[in-house]
Design a protein around this motif. Structure first.
Motif, PDB file in Angstrom:
ATOM      1  N   SER A  50     -59.969  30.640 -36.174  1.00 16.35           N
ATOM      2  CA  SER A  50     -59.281  29.810 -37.171  1.00 16.35           C
ATOM      3  C   SER A  50     -58.055  30.518 -37.728  1.00 16.35           C
ATOM      4  CB  SER A  50     -60.249  29.443 -38.304  1.00 16.35           C
ATOM      5  OG  SER A  50     -61.343  28.709 -37.817  1.00 16.35           O
ATOM      6  N   TYR A  51     -57.382  31.284 -36.876  1.00 17.34           N
ATOM      7  CA  TYR A  51     -56.198  32.035 -37.303  1.00 17.34           C
ATOM      8  C   TYR A  51     -55.079  31.114 -37.759  1.00 17.34           C
ATOM      9  CZ  TYR A  51     -55.034  30.667 -32.511  1.00 17.34           C
ATOM     10  OH  TYR A  51     -54.837  29.945 -31.365  1.00 17.34           O
ATOM     11  N   HIS A  52     -55.132  29.842 -37.344  1.00 15.24           N
ATOM     12  CA  HIS A  52     -54.082  28.875 -37.682  1.00 15.24           C
ATOM     13  C   HIS A  52     -54.419  28.083 -38.948  1.00 15.24           C
ATOM     14  CE1 HIS A  52     -57.235  26.786 -35.668  1.00 15.24           C
ATOM     15  NE2 HIS A  52     -56.637  25.614 -35.711  1.00 15.24           N
ATOM     16  N   GLN A  53     -55.579  28.373 -39.575  1.00 10.65           N
ATOM     17  CA  GLN A  53     -56.003  27.608 -40.752  1.00 10.65           C
ATOM     18  C   GLN A  53     -56.473  28.546 -41.857  1.00 10.65           C
ATOM     19  OE1 GLN A  53     -59.020  25.261 -38.746  1.00 10.65           O
ATOM     20  NE2 GLN A  53     -57.718  23.448 -38.781  1.00 10.65           N
ATOM     21  N   THR A  54     -55.717  29.589 -42.103  1.00 14.03           N
ATOM     22  CA  THR A  54     -56.167  30.592 -43.072  1.00 14.03           C
ATOM     23  C   THR A  54     -56.240  30.046 -44.493  1.00 14.03           C
ATOM     24  OG1 THR A  54     -53.886  31.381 -43.303  1.00 14.03           O
ATOM     25  CG2 THR A  54     -55.283  32.510 -41.701  1.00 14.03           C
ATOM     26  N   GLU A  55     -55.496  28.987 -44.778  1.00 10.45           N
ATOM     27  CA  GLU A  55     -55.489  28.452 -46.143  1.00 10.45           C
ATOM     28  C   GLU A  55     -56.849  27.867 -46.534  1.00 10.45           C
ATOM     29  OE1 GLU A  55     -54.688  25.172 -43.345  1.00 10.45           O
ATOM     30  OE2 GLU A  55     -53.834  27.176 -43.613  1.00 10.45           O
ATOM     31  N   SER A  56     -57.699  27.569 -45.559  1.00  9.91           N
ATOM     32  CA  SER A  56     -58.989  26.948 -45.875  1.00  9.91           C
ATOM     33  C   SER A  56     -60.131  27.951 -45.965  1.00  9.91           C
ATOM     34  CB  SER A  56     -59.330  25.902 -44.804  1.00  9.91           C
ATOM     35  OG  SER A  56     -59.493  26.523 -43.537  1.00  9.91           O
ATOM     36  N   ILE A  57     -59.884  29.206 -45.612  1.00  7.05           N
ATOM     37  CA  ILE A  57     -60.981  30.177 -45.531  1.00  7.05           C
ATOM     38  C   ILE A  57     -61.586  30.462 -46.901  1.00  7.05           C
ATOM     39  CG2 ILE A  57     -61.516  32.598 -45.048  1.00  7.05           C
ATOM     40  CD1 ILE A  57     -59.739  32.406 -42.577  1.00  7.05           C
ATOM     41  N   LYS A  58     -60.764  30.677 -47.918  1.00  8.24           N
ATOM     42  CA  LYS A  58     -61.285  31.027 -49.239  1.00  8.24           C
ATOM     43  C   LYS A  58     -62.160  29.917 -49.826  1.00  8.24           C
ATOM     44  CE  LYS A  58     -60.372  35.222 -50.034  1.00  8.24           C
ATOM     45  NZ  LYS A  58     -61.561  36.136 -50.116  1.00  8.24           N
ATOM     46  N   GLN A  59     -61.706  28.682 -49.696  1.00  7.76           N
ATOM     47  CA  GLN A  59     -62.504  27.572 -50.211  1.00  7.76           C
ATOM     48  C   GLN A  59     -63.827  27.465 -49.450  1.00  7.76           C
ATOM     49  OE1 GLN A  59     -62.226  25.693 -52.855  1.00  7.76           O
ATOM     50  NE2 GLN A  59     -64.077  24.542 -52.358  1.00  7.76           N
ATOM     51  N   ASN A 117     -65.454  25.608 -24.571  1.00 10.25           N
ATOM     52  CA  ASN A 117     -65.705  24.490 -25.481  1.00 10.25           C
ATOM     53  C   ASN A 117     -64.594  24.229 -26.484  1.00 10.25           C
ATOM     54  OD1 ASN A 117     -68.579  23.262 -25.155  1.00 10.25           O
ATOM     55  ND2 ASN A 117     -68.887  25.451 -24.882  1.00 10.25           N
ATOM     56  N   ILE A 118     -63.828  25.264 -26.828  1.00 14.11           N
ATOM     57  CA  ILE A 118     -62.742  25.087 -27.805  1.00 14.11           C
ATOM     58  C   ILE A 118     -61.423  25.123 -27.046  1.00 14.11           C
ATOM     59  CG2 ILE A 118     -61.630  26.007 -29.873  1.00 14.11           C
ATOM     60  CD1 ILE A 118     -64.305  27.219 -30.663  1.00 14.11           C
ATOM     61  N   THR A 119     -60.866  23.947 -26.815  1.00 14.16           N
ATOM     62  CA  THR A 119     -59.687  23.842 -25.964  1.00 14.16           C
ATOM     63  C   THR A 119     -58.431  23.427 -26.729  1.00 14.16           C
ATOM     64  OG1 THR A 119     -60.297  21.552 -25.424  1.00 14.16           O
ATOM     65  CG2 THR A 119     -61.096  23.277 -23.935  1.00 14.16           C
ATOM     66  N   ASP A 120     -58.558  23.259 -28.054  1.00  9.52           N
ATOM     67  CA  ASP A 120     -57.409  22.782 -28.821  1.00  9.52           C
ATOM     68  C   ASP A 120     -56.566  23.909 -29.405  1.00  9.52           C
ATOM     69  OD1 ASP A 120     -59.298  23.627 -30.621  1.00  9.52           O
ATOM     70  OD2 ASP A 120     -58.986  21.977 -32.045  1.00  9.52           O
ATOM     71  N   ARG A 121     -56.891  25.161 -29.045  1.00 10.18           N
ATOM     72  CA  ARG A 121     -56.086  26.304 -29.507  1.00 10.18           C
ATOM     73  C   ARG A 121     -56.219  27.452 -28.513  1.00 10.18           C
ATOM     74  NH1 ARG A 121     -60.672  26.728 -34.019  1.00 10.18           N
ATOM     75  NH2 ARG A 121     -60.690  24.585 -33.374  1.00 10.18           N
ATOM     76  N   ASP A 122     -55.291  28.371 -28.592  1.00 11.23           N
ATOM     77  CA  ASP A 122     -55.261  29.518 -27.686  1.00 11.23           C
ATOM     78  C   ASP A 122     -56.277  30.561 -28.142  1.00 11.23           C
ATOM     79  OD1 ASP A 122     -54.647  31.470 -25.880  1.00 11.23           O
ATOM     80  OD2 ASP A 122     -52.733  32.030 -26.807  1.00 11.23           O
ATOM     81  N   LEU A 123     -57.229  30.870 -27.261  1.00 13.37           N
ATOM     82  CA  LEU A 123     -58.212  31.911 -27.572  1.00 13.37           C
ATOM     83  C   LEU A 123     -58.060  33.123 -26.653  1.00 13.37           C
ATOM     84  CD1 LEU A 123     -61.487  29.898 -28.348  1.00 13.37           C
ATOM     85  CD2 LEU A 123     -59.798  30.831 -29.935  1.00 13.37           C
ATOM     86  N   ALA A 124     -56.981  33.169 -25.897  1.00 12.99           N
ATOM     87  CA  ALA A 124     -56.711  34.343 -25.054  1.00 12.99           C
ATOM     88  C   ALA A 124     -56.039  35.408 -25.922  1.00 12.99           C
ATOM     89  CB  ALA A 124     -55.831  33.954 -23.872  1.00 12.99           C
ATOM     90  N   LEU A 125     -56.808  35.905 -26.899  1.00 13.00           N
ATOM     91  CA  LEU A 125     -56.270  36.795 -27.920  1.00 13.00           C
ATOM     92  C   LEU A 125     -57.090  38.074 -27.998  1.00 13.00           C
ATOM     93  CD1 LEU A 125     -55.854  34.085 -30.681  1.00 13.00           C
ATOM     94  CD2 LEU A 125     -54.045  35.015 -29.244  1.00 13.00           C
ATOM     95  N   TYR A 126     -56.417  39.156 -28.377  1.00 14.76           N
ATOM     96  CA  TYR A 126     -57.089  40.442 -28.528  1.00 14.76           C
ATOM     97  C   TYR A 126     -58.213  40.374 -29.556  1.00 14.76           C
ATOM     98  CZ  TYR A 126     -57.782  45.116 -30.488  1.00 14.76           C
ATOM     99  OH  TYR A 126     -58.343  46.257 -30.982  1.00 14.76           O
TER     100      TYR A 126
END
Length: 327
Positions: A50-59, A117-126
């Protein structure tokens, strides 16, 4: 007799659901009376997907701790804390990363499953590839001796054991190898027939009202072989059947098996009977949640107290790690 040390966490990536309640939280409630427990918000782990949705993590984190407490976690018995507020997690993650073979990470079952299963974002990440190293740091930082897992998660923990073993081989015996604490969690399927997951959008969230729960249960997928009312079904492949096993009485479960397998009852009948117990259970949980949500400062203070306790324990471990590595 020394109590076992248990460590477990959840990612704050959205509302918790019935799968979390019966797959983890109910077991945590039992463990807090038997072990020294550390239960945490894995907010750094949340960034792996969820690196693209950090604004929702705290809530999500605030609501998650409320769910922990509403489900019965007692902060007098267990330490609740936030991963990112204990910087030693990051330090140990970095040091363990120096000795973890790349091939071990690429073979991780979860790495393969989530990429499929999660194809809507890039998960080829370190960060996503390296999450088992951070998971290992989370566990061994508190010298956990037991980690609650289901039978299907033992392979994930074995990687943490291998990393701890490798560290001890290079630098001396610092960490106990965390053993799996096998838990028999009931199977909970989502509204689409797949495993209930925040990522799949098929969840029944904790503390939804009886009305909201009914709106999700009534159209919920059942045995795919039961296409008509007159077709017999099999509760052991049906998400409604699995929920009955958690919420219903033995008499209702027997009624479900007999009626479904003989086509004596329809799926609508089965769902309505389930809601007679699931609805009130959800309402009771919702009332506890709302009472806690009305006292946000109190919940925050409990988490901050736990975070300070976790920070002290982590600092002691890192002193040993630096000494062992001669840093």
């Amino acid at each position: 007799m020394t109590k076992p040390i248990v460590v477990s966490g959840m990612r704050p990536t959205g509302r918790l659901h019935l799968g979390h309640l019966h797959g983890a939280l109910a077991n945590w409630v039992r463990l807090q009376d038997e072990a020294t427990c550390f239960f945490f918000s894995a907010d750094w782990h949340a960034l792996t997907t969820s690196y693209h949705q950090t604004e929702s993590i705290k809530q999500a984190e605030r609501e998650m701790f409320v769910d922990f407490l509403a489900a019965g976690i007692d902060p007098q018995k267990a330490t609740l804390f936030v991963q990112s507020q204990v910087k030693e997690h990051a330090e140990l993650f970095l040091l363990l990363g120096m000795i973890t073979p790349l091939g071990w990470l690429e073979r991780s079952p979860t790495y393969k499953e989530m990429r499929e299963n999660i194809t809507d974002r890039d998960l080829a990440l370190y960060g996503f590839l390296g999450y088992p190293v951070l998971m290992t740091a989370d566990i061994i930082l508190y010298k956990a001796t037991r980690v609650p897992v289901g039978a299907d998660q033992v392979t994930h923990l074995e990687l943490a054991r291998e990393i701890a073993r490798r560290f001890n081989f290079h630098y001396g015996q610092v960490f106990p190898e965390p053993a799996p604490l096998l838990t028999s969690a009931p199977k909970i399927l989502g509204t689409d027939g797949r495993k209930m997951s925040k990522s799949y959008g098929n969840a029944i969230h904790l503390g939804e009202s009886a009305e909201e729960t009914a709106k999700k249960i009534m159209p919920m997928a059942t045995d795919p072989a039961r296409k008509r009312r007159t077709d017999p079904g099999e509760p052991d492949v049906c998400g409604i059947g699995f929920l009955h096993k958690v919420y219903s009485t033995p008499e209702t479960i027997a009624w479900m098996y007999a009626g479904c397998r003989s086509a004596g009852i329809g799926c609508v009948d089965c769902k309505k009977r389930l809601l007679e117990t699931l609805g009130p259970a959800q309402d009771a949980l919702r009332e506890r949640r709302e009472a806690l949500l009305a006292r946000p400062q109190e919940v925050e203070e409990l988490v901050q107290l736990g975070t300070r306790k976790a920070r002290a324990a982590a600092a002691r471990t890192m002193e040993e790690v630096r000494a062992a590595m001669k840093l």
